[in-house]
Design a protein around this motif. Structure first.
Motif, mmCIF file in Angstrom:
data_model
loop_
_atom_site.group_PDB
_atom_site.id
_atom_site.type_symbol
_atom_site.label_atom_id
_atom_site.label_comp_id
_atom_site.label_asym_id
_atom_site.label_seq_id
_atom_site.Cartn_x
_atom_site.Cartn_y
_atom_site.Cartn_z
ATOM 1 N N ALA A 1 -15.928 -5.209 -27.327
ATOM 2 C CA ALA A 1 -15.824 -3.760 -27.462
ATOM 3 C C ALA A 1 -15.011 -3.178 -26.302
ATOM 4 N N ILE A 2 -14.538 -1.956 -26.522
ATOM 5 C CA ILE A 2 -13.842 -1.212 -25.475
ATOM 6 C C ILE A 2 -14.510 0.156 -25.368
ATOM 7 N N TYR A 3 -14.712 0.596 -24.133
ATOM 8 C CA TYR A 3 -15.310 1.902 -23.847
ATOM 9 C C TYR A 3 -14.214 2.779 -23.269
ATOM 10 N N LEU A 4 -13.852 3.837 -23.996
ATOM 11 C CA LEU A 4 -12.749 4.699 -23.580
ATOM 12 C C LEU A 4 -13.270 5.931 -22.850
ATOM 13 N N LEU A 5 -12.859 6.058 -21.598
ATOM 14 C CA LEU A 5 -13.187 7.241 -20.811
ATOM 15 C C LEU A 5 -12.425 8.433 -21.387
ATOM 16 N N PRO A 6 -12.861 9.657 -21.122
ATOM 17 C CA PRO A 6 -12.229 10.829 -21.747
ATOM 18 C C PRO A 6 -10.724 10.962 -21.496
ATOM 19 N N SER B 1 -11.931 1.396 -20.231
ATOM 20 C CA SER B 1 -10.520 1.785 -20.215
ATOM 21 C C SER B 1 -10.398 3.282 -19.945
ATOM 22 N N GLY B 2 -9.447 3.631 -19.083
ATOM 23 C CA GLY B 2 -9.194 5.037 -18.771
ATOM 24 C C GLY B 2 -7.988 5.156 -17.859
ATOM 25 N N GLN B 3 -7.639 6.372 -17.525
ATOM 26 C CA GLN B 3 -6.475 6.619 -16.684
ATOM 27 C C GLN B 3 -6.763 6.180 -15.254
ATOM 28 N N ILE B 4 -5.841 5.395 -14.706
ATOM 29 C CA ILE B 4 -5.941 4.944 -13.318
ATOM 30 C C ILE B 4 -4.748 5.474 -12.522
ATOM 31 N N SER B 5 -3.557 5.190 -12.998
ATOM 32 C CA SER B 5 -2.325 5.581 -12.281
ATOM 33 C C SER B 5 -2.221 7.096 -12.153
ATOM 34 N N GLY B 6 -1.738 7.516 -11.001
ATOM 35 C CA GLY B 6 -1.505 8.939 -10.757
ATOM 36 C C GLY B 6 -2.743 9.731 -10.405
ATOM 37 N N GLN B 7 -3.869 9.063 -10.232
ATOM 38 C CA GLN B 7 -5.127 9.720 -9.895
ATOM 39 C C GLN B 7 -5.574 9.270 -8.505
#
Length: 191
Positions: free
Chosen positions: A66-71, A7-13
């Motif tokens: 589990a979930i792996y969170l990107l910074p 999981s991490g930011q996708i939109s706007g990148q």
């Protein structure tokens, strides 16, 4: 083999940067023995609506342990939703980087109902501005530098200084602001 969702930011990148960071995380997690679920490979066309992607991603997440969170997860509405769902359903949460000021962000979310992505966003809604000011003040009280706070909020240092100067007056003269600040402090004191 334990299934883990990235999981991490996708939109706007830029999509190339997004693909690279998710691919790097996937490669690293596979090397650690995980069965990896990458939301960029969810089978939904890239041009589908955000809501359609989120719906599929939630289904994929629910099938993982589990979930792996990107910074950058805290800057994303979708990733914040995924993290909250993972917490609510008892999944293991693994951070790529330990989040800065996580206890303050959590207290604001609980005390004001404002997520960090709203704090760093551009909303001029009064509640979001109040949340920004409270976040800045509490981080400063914890010893954070103006530069570190500015970096975390994606703002310049002059904005942080402005919030720090404005906080005492709003606390004294604006009852709604004072109530929010006290509620957030009450949530912090529970830790």
């Amino acid at each position: 083999m334990e299934k883990i969702y990235i999981s991490g930011q996708i939109s706007g990148q830029p999509i190339e940067e997004v693909a690279d960071k998710f691919e790097a995380a996937e490669t690293m997690l596979k090397a650690q023995g995980y069965e990896v679920v990458n939301p960029l490979k969810n089978g939904i066309p890239a041009n589908a609506s955000w809501e359609v992607h989120v719906a599929m991603d939630v289904l994929l997440l629910m099938g993982c342990k589990a979930i792996y969170l990107l910074p950058d997860w805290g800057f994303s509405k979708g990733a914040t939703l995924e993290k909250n769902l993972a917490e609510l359903t008892g999944k293991t949460i693994i951070y790529e980087e330990v989040p800065a000021f996580q206890h303050i962000k959590q207290a604001i979310a609980e005390g004001m109902g404002v997520a960090f992505y709203d704090i760093v966003g551009e909303s001029r809604e009064q509640k979001h501005v109040f949340a920004r000011m409270i976040f800045v003040q509490l981080c400063r009280e914890k010893g954070a530098t103006v530069v570190k706070i500015a970096k975390e909020m994606k703002r310049n240092h002059a904005t942080i200084i402005y919030y720090l100067k404005k906080f005492p007056d709003d606390y004294q003269y604006t009852p709604e602001f004072r109530a929010y600040a006290n509620e957030v402090k009450a949530h912090l004191s529970k830790d």
